[in-house]
Write a protein that holds these residues in place. Structure first.
Motif, PDB file in Angstrom:
ATOM      1  N   ASN A  30       0.823  -1.214   0.000  1.00 32.25           N
ATOM      2  CA  ASN A  30       0.000   0.000   0.000  1.00 32.25           C
ATOM      3  C   ASN A  30       0.854   1.259   0.000  1.00 32.25           C
ATOM      4  O   ASN A  30       0.552   2.222  -0.705  1.00 32.25           O
ATOM      5  CB  ASN A  30      -0.961   0.006   1.189  1.00 32.25           C
ATOM      6  CG  ASN A  30      -2.063  -1.025   1.031  1.00 32.25           C
ATOM      7  OD1 ASN A  30      -2.438  -1.387  -0.075  1.00 32.25           O
ATOM      8  ND2 ASN A  30      -2.574  -1.519   2.152  1.00 32.25           N
ATOM      9  N   ALA A  31       1.917   1.256   0.788  1.00 38.27           N
ATOM     10  CA  ALA A  31       2.811   2.420   0.831  1.00 38.27           C
ATOM     11  C   ALA A  31       3.474   2.629  -0.523  1.00 38.27           C
ATOM     12  O   ALA A  31       3.583   3.768  -1.007  1.00 38.27           O
ATOM     13  CB  ALA A  31       3.864   2.241   1.917  1.00 38.27           C
ATOM     14  N   TRP A  32       3.907   1.544  -1.158  1.00 33.80           N
ATOM     15  CA  TRP A  32       4.527   1.639  -2.485  1.00 33.80           C
ATOM     16  C   TRP A  32       3.529   2.208  -3.501  1.00 33.80           C
ATOM     17  O   TRP A  32       3.894   3.069  -4.305  1.00 33.80           O
ATOM     18  CB  TRP A  32       5.028   0.264  -2.927  1.00 33.80           C
ATOM     19  CG  TRP A  32       5.540   0.242  -4.325  1.00 33.80           C
ATOM     20  CD1 TRP A  32       6.764   0.661  -4.761  1.00 33.80           C
ATOM     21  CD2 TRP A  32       4.829  -0.198  -5.478  1.00 33.80           C
ATOM     22  NE1 TRP A  32       6.859   0.501  -6.119  1.00 33.80           N
ATOM     23  CE2 TRP A  32       5.679  -0.026  -6.594  1.00 33.80           C
ATOM     24  CE3 TRP A  32       3.555  -0.731  -5.693  1.00 33.80           C
ATOM     25  CZ2 TRP A  32       5.298  -0.366  -7.886  1.00 33.80           C
ATOM     26  CZ3 TRP A  32       3.180  -1.072  -6.980  1.00 33.80           C
ATOM     27  CH2 TRP A  32       4.057  -0.880  -8.059  1.00 33.80           C
ATOM     28  N   MET A  33       2.292   1.746  -3.451  1.00 30.27           N
ATOM     29  CA  MET A  33       1.275   2.248  -4.379  1.00 30.27           C
ATOM     30  C   MET A  33       1.049   3.750  -4.181  1.00 30.27           C
ATOM     31  O   MET A  33       0.936   4.494  -5.160  1.00 30.27           O
ATOM     32  CB  MET A  33      -0.031   1.466  -4.230  1.00 30.27           C
ATOM     33  CG  MET A  33       0.064   0.066  -4.815  1.00 30.27           C
ATOM     34  SD  MET A  33      -1.419  -0.925  -4.610  1.00 30.27           S
ATOM     35  CE  MET A  33      -2.532  -0.114  -5.721  1.00 30.27           C
ATOM     36  N   MET A  38       0.426   4.390  -8.152  1.00 31.01           N
ATOM     37  CA  MET A  38      -0.172   3.190  -8.750  1.00 31.01           C
ATOM     38  C   MET A  38      -1.543   2.954  -8.119  1.00 31.01           C
ATOM     39  O   MET A  38      -1.764   3.232  -6.952  1.00 31.01           O
ATOM     40  CB  MET A  38       0.729   1.982  -8.508  1.00 31.01           C
ATOM     41  CG  MET A  38       0.238   0.700  -9.135  1.00 31.01           C
ATOM     42  SD  MET A  38       0.115   0.754 -10.922  1.00 31.01           S
ATOM     43  CE  MET A  38       1.821   0.843 -11.386  1.00 31.01           C
ATOM     44  N   THR A  39      -2.472   2.459  -8.937  1.00 28.20           N
ATOM     45  CA  THR A  39      -3.803   2.113  -8.446  1.00 28.20           C
ATOM     46  C   THR A  39      -4.124   0.681  -8.844  1.00 28.20           C
ATOM     47  O   THR A  39      -3.474   0.109  -9.725  1.00 28.20           O
ATOM     48  CB  THR A  39      -4.876   3.051  -9.049  1.00 28.20           C
ATOM     49  OG1 THR A  39      -4.928   2.842 -10.463  1.00 28.20           O
ATOM     50  CG2 THR A  39      -4.591   4.507  -8.726  1.00 28.20           C
ATOM     51  N   GLU A  40      -5.139   0.141  -8.233  1.00 27.72           N
ATOM     52  CA  GLU A  40      -5.596  -1.212  -8.582  1.00 27.72           C
ATOM     53  C   GLU A  40      -6.024  -1.268 -10.046  1.00 27.72           C
ATOM     54  O   GLU A  40      -5.768  -2.249 -10.738  1.00 27.72           O
ATOM     55  CB  GLU A  40      -6.766  -1.636  -7.683  1.00 27.72           C
ATOM     56  CG  GLU A  40      -6.405  -1.840  -6.224  1.00 27.72           C
ATOM     57  CD  GLU A  40      -5.639  -3.132  -5.983  1.00 27.72           C
ATOM     58  OE1 GLU A  40      -5.729  -4.066  -6.808  1.00 27.72           O
ATOM     59  OE2 GLU A  40      -4.947  -3.207  -4.972  1.00 27.72           O
ATOM     60  N   ASP A  41      -6.678  -0.210 -10.526  1.00 28.04           N
ATOM     61  CA  ASP A  41      -7.135  -0.182 -11.917  1.00 28.04           C
ATOM     62  C   ASP A  41      -5.958  -0.212 -12.897  1.00 28.04           C
ATOM     63  O   ASP A  41      -6.013  -0.897 -13.916  1.00 28.04           O
ATOM     64  CB  ASP A  41      -7.992   1.058 -12.179  1.00 28.04           C
ATOM     65  CG  ASP A  41      -9.342   0.976 -11.479  1.00 28.04           C
ATOM     66  OD1 ASP A  41      -9.800  -0.160 -11.203  1.00 28.04           O
ATOM     67  OD2 ASP A  41      -9.935   2.036 -11.202  1.00 28.04           O
ATOM     68  N   LYS A  42      -4.904   0.555 -12.601  1.00 25.78           N
ATOM     69  CA  LYS A  42      -3.720   0.542 -13.465  1.00 25.78           C
ATOM     70  C   LYS A  42      -3.070  -0.845 -13.493  1.00 25.78           C
ATOM     71  O   LYS A  42      -2.587  -1.281 -14.530  1.00 25.78           O
ATOM     72  CB  LYS A  42      -2.687   1.560 -12.990  1.00 25.78           C
ATOM     73  CG  LYS A  42      -3.038   2.993 -13.265  1.00 25.78           C
ATOM     74  CD  LYS A  42      -1.900   3.892 -12.783  1.00 25.78           C
ATOM     75  CE  LYS A  42      -2.242   5.346 -12.871  1.00 25.78           C
ATOM     76  NZ  LYS A  42      -1.163   6.203 -12.338  1.00 25.78           N
ATOM     77  N   MET A  43      -3.076  -1.501 -12.351  1.00 29.00           N
ATOM     78  CA  MET A  43      -2.443  -2.811 -12.256  1.00 29.00           C
ATOM     79  C   MET A  43      -3.207  -3.865 -13.056  1.00 29.00           C
ATOM     80  O   MET A  43      -2.609  -4.779 -13.610  1.00 29.00           O
ATOM     81  CB  MET A  43      -2.303  -3.242 -10.796  1.00 29.00           C
ATOM     82  CG  MET A  43      -1.326  -2.384 -10.026  1.00 29.00           C
ATOM     83  SD  MET A  43      -1.215  -2.837  -8.305  1.00 29.00           S
ATOM     84  CE  MET A  43      -0.042  -4.162  -8.397  1.00 29.00           C
TER      85      MET A  43
END
Length: 160
Positions: A30-33, A38-43
């Motif tokens: 979470n900290a890295w995101m 970065m988001t869940e959608d991008k991933m």
């Protein structure tokens, strides 16, 4: 001395295991995101097979160099030009006495740690400075590589 490609491949694959733990949301994920935007959608839009495959390929390149850092006997081989068949008898005697000296996971992890701390972390840090990333990002990404180099070094050094 021969190159143990199976050990190098195992070391390369170990970076995925370390990454799955390191970048888990309960650890630093979470900290890295947050630090990278970065988001869940991008991933979800990424081709993870390609990402993991190329990651292992790059890690294999790293493991290839780490073997020369963690296995000291490669230094003796280098001193004779890389061809044991042309070596003086002293090389054969040396290898008989010290051919498996310091070939432990612990020793490889030590050299992996030092390589990660003094090579990988500064490389990540310099890139992060120019990309205007936070120090927190540097510690998360650099820390991952320090730990990965430790595990890789241990595997490479111990696997004879």
């Amino acid at each position: 001395m021969h190159i143990n490609f199976l050990a190098l491949l195992a070391a390369a694959c170990s970076t995925l295991v370390v990454g799955f733990i390191w970048y888990n949301p309960k650890v630093f994920g979470n900290a890295w995101m947050r630090e990278t935007g970065m988001t869940e959608d991008k991933m979800k839009g990424a081709n993870m097979a390609v990402t993991f495959g190329v990651s292992v390929l790059y890690a294999f390149f790293i493991s290839f160099i780490l073997q020369f850092v963690t296995i000291h006997q490669f230094g003796a081989l280098g001193m004779i030009g890389g061809d044991p068949s042309i070596a003086k008898p002293s090389y054969t005697e040396f290898m008989a006495d010290y051919g498996s000296a310091y070939r432990t996971f612990k020793h490889g992890a030590l050299h992996g740690f030092m390589t990660g701390l003094f090579l990988a972390l500064p490389v990540i840090g310099v890139g992060a400075l120019y990309e205007r990333r936070s120090f927190k990002y540097t510690l998360i990404a650099g820390g991952y590589w320090v730990v990965s180099f430790m595990v890789m070094g241990g595997i490479i050094c111990a696997w004879q």
